[in-house]
Design a protein around this motif. Structure first.
Motif, PDB file in Angstrom:
ATOM      1  N   VAL A 253      85.299 -26.268  53.758  1.00 18.55           N
ATOM      2  CA  VAL A 253      86.084 -25.941  55.239  1.00 18.55           C
ATOM      3  C   VAL A 253      85.314 -24.816  55.419  1.00 18.55           C
ATOM      4  N   ALA A 254      84.980 -23.740  54.822  1.00 17.26           N
ATOM      5  CA  ALA A 254      84.743 -22.493  55.106  1.00 17.26           C
ATOM      6  C   ALA A 254      83.477 -22.463  56.146  1.00 17.26           C
ATOM      7  N   LEU A 255      82.257 -23.281  55.838  1.00 18.20           N
ATOM      8  CA  LEU A 255      81.257 -23.290  56.913  1.00 18.20           C
ATOM      9  C   LEU A 255      81.612 -23.608  58.298  1.00 18.20           C
ATOM     10  N   TYR A 256      82.424 -24.696  58.225  1.00 18.92           N
ATOM     11  CA  TYR A 256      82.942 -25.219  59.559  1.00 18.92           C
ATOM     12  C   TYR A 256      83.593 -24.139  60.214  1.00 18.92           C
ATOM     13  N   TYR A 257      84.596 -23.460  59.330  1.00 18.69           N
ATOM     14  CA  TYR A 257      85.577 -22.414  59.948  1.00 18.69           C
ATOM     15  C   TYR A 257      84.710 -21.093  60.657  1.00 18.69           C
ATOM     16  N   PHE A 258      83.872 -20.584  59.769  1.00 20.92           N
ATOM     17  CA  PHE A 258      82.910 -19.465  60.422  1.00 20.92           C
ATOM     18  C   PHE A 258      82.047 -20.159  61.629  1.00 20.92           C
ATOM     19  N   LYS A 259      81.773 -20.999  61.690  1.00 20.71           N
ATOM     20  CA  LYS A 259      80.692 -21.750  62.858  1.00 20.71           C
ATOM     21  C   LYS A 259      81.604 -21.983  63.807  1.00 20.71           C
ATOM     22  N   TYR A 260      82.826 -22.554  63.830  1.00 13.92           N
ATOM     23  CA  TYR A 260      83.446 -22.943  64.984  1.00 13.92           C
ATOM     24  C   TYR A 260      84.813 -22.187  65.316  1.00 13.92           C
ATOM     25  N   VAL A 261      85.146 -21.340  64.405  1.00 11.75           N
ATOM     26  CA  VAL A 261      86.250 -20.478  64.476  1.00 11.75           C
ATOM     27  C   VAL A 261      85.786 -19.024  64.981  1.00 11.75           C
ATOM     28  N   TRP A 262      84.999 -18.425  64.149  1.00  7.36           N
ATOM     29  CA  TRP A 262      84.519 -17.225  64.439  1.00  7.36           C
ATOM     30  C   TRP A 262      83.233 -17.224  65.139  1.00  7.36           C
ATOM     31  N   LEU A 263      82.884 -18.429  65.305  1.00  4.42           N
ATOM     32  CA  LEU A 263      81.460 -18.718  66.014  1.00  4.42           C
ATOM     33  C   LEU A 263      80.298 -17.855  65.523  1.00  4.42           C
ATOM     34  N   ASN A 264      80.418 -17.764  64.137  1.00 12.68           N
ATOM     35  CA  ASN A 264      79.510 -16.853  63.491  1.00 12.68           C
ATOM     36  C   ASN A 264      79.125 -17.411  62.089  1.00 12.68           C
ATOM     37  N   PRO A 265      78.351 -18.520  62.080  1.00 14.66           N
ATOM     38  CA  PRO A 265      78.097 -19.123  60.980  1.00 14.66           C
ATOM     39  C   PRO A 265      77.215 -18.228  59.716  1.00 14.66           C
ATOM     40  N   ASN A 266      76.571 -17.170  60.310  1.00 17.45           N
ATOM     41  CA  ASN A 266      76.156 -16.324  59.256  1.00 17.45           C
ATOM     42  C   ASN A 266      77.043 -15.627  58.349  1.00 17.45           C
ATOM     43  N   ALA A 267      78.140 -15.594  58.876  1.00 18.00           N
ATOM     44  CA  ALA A 267      79.326 -14.890  58.134  1.00 18.00           C
ATOM     45  C   ALA A 267      79.507 -15.826  56.933  1.00 18.00           C
ATOM     46  N   TYR A 268      79.105 -16.966  57.070  1.00 17.91           N
ATOM     47  CA  TYR A 268      79.515 -17.896  55.716  1.00 17.91           C
ATOM     48  C   TYR A 268      78.700 -17.371  54.432  1.00 17.91           C
ATOM     49  N   SER A 269      77.768 -16.771  54.542  1.00 19.00           N
ATOM     50  CA  SER A 269      76.500 -16.619  53.456  1.00 19.00           C
ATOM     51  C   SER A 269      77.069 -15.393  52.703  1.00 19.00           C
ATOM     52  N   LEU A 270      77.982 -14.485  53.411  1.00 19.04           N
ATOM     53  CA  LEU A 270      78.531 -13.251  53.079  1.00 19.04           C
ATOM     54  C   LEU A 270      79.816 -13.570  52.092  1.00 19.04           C
ATOM     55  N   PHE A 271      80.633 -14.535  52.999  1.00 18.41           N
ATOM     56  CA  PHE A 271      81.671 -15.396  52.281  1.00 18.41           C
ATOM     57  C   PHE A 271      81.468 -15.768  50.912  1.00 18.41           C
ATOM     58  N   ALA A 272      80.573 -16.839  50.996  1.00 23.24           N
ATOM     59  CA  ALA A 272      80.132 -17.397  49.839  1.00 23.24           C
ATOM     60  C   ALA A 272      79.600 -16.394  48.752  1.00 23.24           C
ATOM     61  N   LEU A 273      78.814 -15.479  48.935  1.00 22.72           N
ATOM     62  CA  LEU A 273      78.336 -14.578  48.150  1.00 22.72           C
ATOM     63  C   LEU A 273      79.637 -13.768  47.268  1.00 22.72           C
ATOM     64  N   THR A 274      80.543 -13.320  48.223  1.00 19.80           N
ATOM     65  CA  THR A 274      81.609 -12.798  47.846  1.00 19.80           C
ATOM     66  C   THR A 274      82.425 -13.543  46.782  1.00 19.80           C
ATOM     67  N   ALA A 275      82.658 -14.948  47.463  1.00 21.03           N
ATOM     68  CA  ALA A 275      83.595 -15.853  46.678  1.00 21.03           C
ATOM     69  C   ALA A 275      82.903 -16.208  45.042  1.00 21.03           C
ATOM     70  N   GLY A 276      81.486 -16.296  45.205  1.00 16.02           N
ATOM     71  CA  GLY A 276      80.915 -16.231  43.796  1.00 16.02           C
ATOM     72  C   GLY A 276      80.906 -14.929  42.996  1.00 16.02           C
ATOM     73  N   ALA A 277      80.940 -13.894  43.785  1.00 20.68           N
ATOM     74  CA  ALA A 277      81.189 -12.725  42.560  1.00 20.68           C
ATOM     75  C   ALA A 277      82.595 -12.659  42.154  1.00 20.68           C
ATOM     76  N   GLY A 278      83.730 -13.025  43.017  1.00 17.64           N
ATOM     77  CA  GLY A 278      84.995 -13.179  42.516  1.00 17.64           C
ATOM     78  C   GLY A 278      85.155 -14.303  41.283  1.00 17.64           C
ATOM     79  N   MET A 279      84.443 -15.455  41.557  1.00 15.51           N
ATOM     80  CA  MET A 279      84.473 -16.297  40.320  1.00 15.51           C
ATOM     81  C   MET A 279      84.004 -15.661  39.083  1.00 15.51           C
ATOM     82  N   GLY A 280      82.677 -15.012  39.409  1.00 13.46           N
ATOM     83  CA  GLY A 280      81.818 -14.387  38.281  1.00 13.46           C
ATOM     84  C   GLY A 280      82.790 -13.256  37.572  1.00 13.46           C
ATOM     85  N   ILE A 281      83.708 -12.537  38.357  1.00  7.62           N
ATOM     86  CA  ILE A 281      84.563 -11.538  37.681  1.00  7.62           C
ATOM     87  C   ILE A 281      85.607 -12.341  36.918  1.00  7.62           C
ATOM     88  N   GLY A 282      86.140 -13.445  37.278  1.00  7.92           N
ATOM     89  CA  GLY A 282      86.953 -14.392  36.603  1.00  7.92           C
ATOM     90  C   GLY A 282      86.429 -14.753  35.291  1.00  7.92           C
TER      91      GLY A 282
END
Length: 469
Positions: A253-282
């Motif tokens: 959902v996240a890619l659709y969310y940032f693209k069509y709710v925030w109108l900022n699809p580029n925000a998805y890359s930072l969101f995904a990178l942070t999500a990956g970092a959070g998973m890495g911490i775990g």
């Protein structure tokens, strides 16, 4: 059934084996994170069709998991029962994925049939590598070595989970020069070469290990009976299906969310990178926490923290459309999921021991075939909810020749206001509800912990000692 003495786990085996998970992660994360949006926004396939395809294809393909478990449990080669399938499965799976992102699909008037065929083949060929790969953890009798061999693949696989969602959109735009079909194809070729290379490294570094030599040949009916009578296996499958459905849904959902709710699809890359970092911490903190806390407590935390994180993300998103403000909540949400990746393998080994204790036969690959089934059922549920949520919300699919350049604000087609409402529900409301159901089921039904698990492992150790005397 006879017990085997095992050589100690060496660094070459541990890390070489773990590299295989990185390769699997390249394939799995590319398909699960981007194939749906590729089909809806490049090929013009309706979201409702993709939802139905994901659901029924994965339900159909779930039958392949116990079949593959049965095959690998019975077949013995000079390379053992797991290693040959890993190399073969990666090669076949990579070929299918390359065709899934083949640029010629964008020229078809109606690509739905070929999309459906390729997606079913993806799941079936992925089973060939995934079942024997993760079943390898059950070939260790020492509990510390089990934790070690289960942890390393999750950490290295986490690199792919971080890198693929974060890198794919900017790399696709760069490689395709604004043409998504070309960009996705070139990126896929690069990833699939690395995928096969990682699988070959894992195959050569693994050893022919078995806790016990299982002389019995399993039939498909034996497999179904073993699964049906292992009540803890069935409960564990249900719990992890729900848990992984929530994170799979979020990544979908996240890619659709940032693209069509925030109108900022580029925000998805930072969101995904942070999500990956959070998973890495775990992932990285699991070994430390496992020395301090029981697996049961870690698992409860791994479900409770994302529930709080989703609610916090929603509150922040209503106040600000700044992705940097949301990042701490993202880490809180996804950090718990990092534990789940390791615990799914560790708990599955416990169900193998439980099945041996209860039924008198050890069925490592049969039980671990359920890990692949878990991923498929989770993806089926997440895909169904995401696709039909978008469809019912009025989402309008587009083709690349209509969209123009990917990622630019001007290229984002207008969507009805109902789509924003649907995306908010899918992003922030549905996942924590699913996680709460998983936590309740775990607390009520799963019993392989504490004194009961100590009793099982103790009795099995005594039994194996007698067979080696």
């Amino acid at each position: 059934m006879t017990s085997n003495r095992q050589p100690p786990l060496r660094a070459k085996e541990k890390y070489g084996y773990g590299i295989g998970a990185m390769g699997e992660g390249f394939a799995y994360n590319l398909v699960t994170s981007f194939f749906m949006v590729y089909c809806t926004d490049v090929l013009g396939v309706a979201a409702g069709f993709m939802a139905t395809l994901f659901f029924f294809a994965r339900l159909w393909d779930a039958a392949n998991d116990p079949i593959m478990g049965t095959i690998t449990e019975n077949v013995r080669t000079s390379w053992g029962k797991n290693r040959p399938w890993i190399a073969l499965g990666a090669l076949l799976n990579a070929i299918v994925i390359i065709f899934m992102f083949f640029p010629g699909l964008s020229n078809l008037k109606d690509p739905r049939f070929i999309v459906a065929v390729l997606y079913v083949l993806f799941d079936m060929t992925y089973t060939i590598i995934d079942v024997p790969y993760y079943a390898y953890a059950a070939a260790f009798s020492d509990l510390r070595e089990r934790d070690a061999i289960a942890t390393v693949p999750r950490i290295l696989g986490g690199i792919a989970a971080i890198g693929i969602p974060a890198l794919t959109l900017p790399v696709v735009e760069r490689l395709g020069g604004g043409r998504d079909a070309i960009g996705y194809y070139r990126w896929t070729l690069i990833l699939m070469v690395m995928y096969v290379a990682c699988a070959l490294i894992a195959s050569f570094c693994m050893k022919n290990r078995e806790v016990v030599r299982q002389e019995k040949k399993f039939t498909l009916m034996d497999t179904l009976r073993i699964i049906r009578k292992n009540d803890q296996l069935l409960i564990l499958v249900a719990v992890f299906v729900l848990a992984f459905a929530s994170i799979t849904m979020t990544t979908s959902v996240a890619l659709y969310y940032f693209k069509y709710v925030w109108l900022n699809p580029n925000a998805y890359s930072l969101f995904a990178l942070t999500a990956g970092a959070g998973m890495g911490i775990g992932l990285l903190s699991y070994t430390f926490l496992a020395k301090k806390l029981s697996r049961r407590r870690i698992f409860i935390f791994s479900l409770a923290s994302p529930i709080a994180g989703y609610l916090l993300m929603y509150l922040i998103s209503t106040l600000s459309k700044n992705v940097y403000v949301m990042l701490p909540a993202v880490i809180l949400t996804v950090g718990g999921f990092g534990f789940l990746g390791i615990l799914s393998s560790v708990f599955m080994v416990d169900t193998v021991d439980y099945g041996e204790w209860k039924l008198g036969c050890r069925s490592e690959n049969i039980n671990f075939s359920m890990l692949t089934l878990i991923g498929k059922f989770a993806g089926a549920i997440a895909g169904l909810l995401t696709g039909w949520g978008l469809q019912l919300g009025g989402y309008v699919s587009t083709r690349e020749d209509i969209m123009g350049l990917a990622g630019s604000a001007a290229s984002i087609p207008a969507q009805p206001a109902s789509v924003s409402a649907a995306l908010n529900i899918l992003m922030f409301a549905v996942p924590p509800f699913i996680l709460a159901a998983a936590l309740l089921l775990y607390l009520k039904g799963y019993k392989l912990h504490g004194k009961f698990m100590e009793q099982i492992t103790g009795e099995l150790a005594e039994k194996r000692a007698k067979t080696t005397e």
